[in-house]
Design an enzyme around this catalytic site. Structure first.
Site, PDB file in Angstrom:
ATOM      1  N   ASP A 108       0.714  -1.265   0.041  1.00  0.00           N
ATOM      2  CA  ASP A 108       0.045  -0.107  -0.049  1.00  0.00           C
ATOM      3  C   ASP A 108       0.757   1.416   0.085  1.00  0.00           C
ATOM      4  O   ASP A 108       0.317   2.190   0.069  1.00  0.00           O
ATOM      5  CB  ASP A 108      -1.005   0.092   1.332  1.00  0.00           C
ATOM      6  CG  ASP A 108      -0.244  -0.111   2.603  1.00  0.00           C
ATOM      7  OD1 ASP A 108       1.004  -0.628   2.537  1.00  0.00           O
ATOM      8  OD2 ASP A 108      -0.789   0.006   3.560  1.00  0.00           O
ATOM      9  N   HIS A 109       2.166   1.105   0.083  1.00  0.00           N
ATOM     10  CA  HIS A 109       2.942   2.302  -0.027  1.00  0.00           C
ATOM     11  C   HIS A 109       4.188   1.860  -1.406  1.00  0.00           C
ATOM     12  O   HIS A 109       4.772   0.798  -1.194  1.00  0.00           O
ATOM     13  CB  HIS A 109       3.606   2.522   1.036  1.00  0.00           C
ATOM     14  CG  HIS A 109       2.675   3.086   2.218  1.00  0.00           C
ATOM     15  ND1 HIS A 109       2.297   4.466   2.102  1.00  0.00           N
ATOM     16  CD2 HIS A 109       2.294   2.606   3.213  1.00  0.00           C
ATOM     17  CE1 HIS A 109       1.362   4.603   3.224  1.00  0.00           C
ATOM     18  NE2 HIS A 109       1.210   3.328   3.860  1.00  0.00           N
ATOM     19  N   VAL A 110       4.518   2.767  -1.877  1.00  0.00           N
ATOM     20  CA  VAL A 110       5.381   2.908  -2.766  1.00  0.00           C
ATOM     21  C   VAL A 110       6.900   3.105  -2.250  1.00  0.00           C
ATOM     22  O   VAL A 110       6.906   4.235  -1.550  1.00  0.00           O
ATOM     23  CB  VAL A 110       5.380   3.574  -4.157  1.00  0.00           C
ATOM     24  CG1 VAL A 110       6.622   3.391  -4.990  1.00  0.00           C
ATOM     25  CG2 VAL A 110       4.102   2.997  -4.827  1.00  0.00           C
ATOM     26  N   GLY A 121       4.416   7.840  -1.097  1.00  0.00           N
ATOM     27  CA  GLY A 121       4.519   6.810  -1.951  1.00  0.00           C
ATOM     28  C   GLY A 121       3.202   6.080  -2.133  1.00  0.00           C
ATOM     29  O   GLY A 121       3.125   4.926  -1.827  1.00  0.00           O
TER      30      GLY A 121
END
Length: 199
Positions: A108-110, A121
């Protein structure tokens, strides 16, 4: 790992049990009174959570809310324990037992874009769908990485961290989860599949 799109139109169907097994569930698990109550509750549950499908005989927690991604599909005679949490789309096959405090995590985060901190992100691509095959049993306080596929008939031990796909009928446990056994021999697995799983 194959990415599975979370569009409502292309989320795969849950793996199905045979009608003989579903008839046994109706007789041995539910009974007419529970069936009548659930027939009123299931459409409400499906609407509140914006789910694509909730199969007959579904049983959720009596206490402790759950979170489940919109567009998810839940098969027949599935049990979801208290505090099940998935902010992504999931597909849960018929006859699954998922114990309390199971959480689908990650993706759920880059984290790999230079110049973009993790806090900023946000993914711009479709998130993968997490899939539980038919007849899966997941123990308490289990963490499952988003996008993982847990094969039909698998057992995930309590407290496990599942970071990769689990083979059908495997027993996995640990952090990270590893195969620690098999539910059946090859011959028994074939017999079980022919009796339980819809082809």
């Amino acid at each position: 790992m194959v990415k599975r799109s979370a569009n409502l139109t292309d989320v795969e169907e849950p793996e199905r049990a045979t009608e003989v097994i579903i008839a046994r569930c109706k007789k041995e698990i539910e009974g007419p009174t529970k069936a009548a109550i659930r027939s009123m509750i299931i459409p409400l549950f499906r609407s509140v959570y914006r789910l694509h499908e909730v199969g007959e005989g579904f049983q959720g927690p009596r206490s402790g809310m759950i979170k489940i991604g919109c567009g998810s599909r839940i098969g027949r005679y599935v049990y979801l324990g208290p505090r099940f949490e998935a902010h992504c789309t999931v597909v849960i096959g018929d006859l699954c037992l998922i114990s309390s405090d199971c959480t689908i995590i990650g993706r759920d985060h880059v984290v790999d874009v230079v110049g973009t901190p993790t806090r900023l992100g946000v993914p711009t691509v479709k998130r993968p769908v997490t899939v539980f095959g038919m007849d899966v049993w997941v123990g308490m306080r289990t963490l499952v990485m988003e996008g993982v596929r847990i094969g039909s008939g698998a057992i995930v031990g309590a407290g496990a961290l599942v970071t990769r796909d689990v083979p059908p009928y495997a027993i996995v446990g640990g952090v990270p989860a590893k195969v620690i056994g098999n539910r059946f021999s090859a011959e028994e697995q074939a017999q079980h599949e022919s009796a339980v799983r819809l082809k």
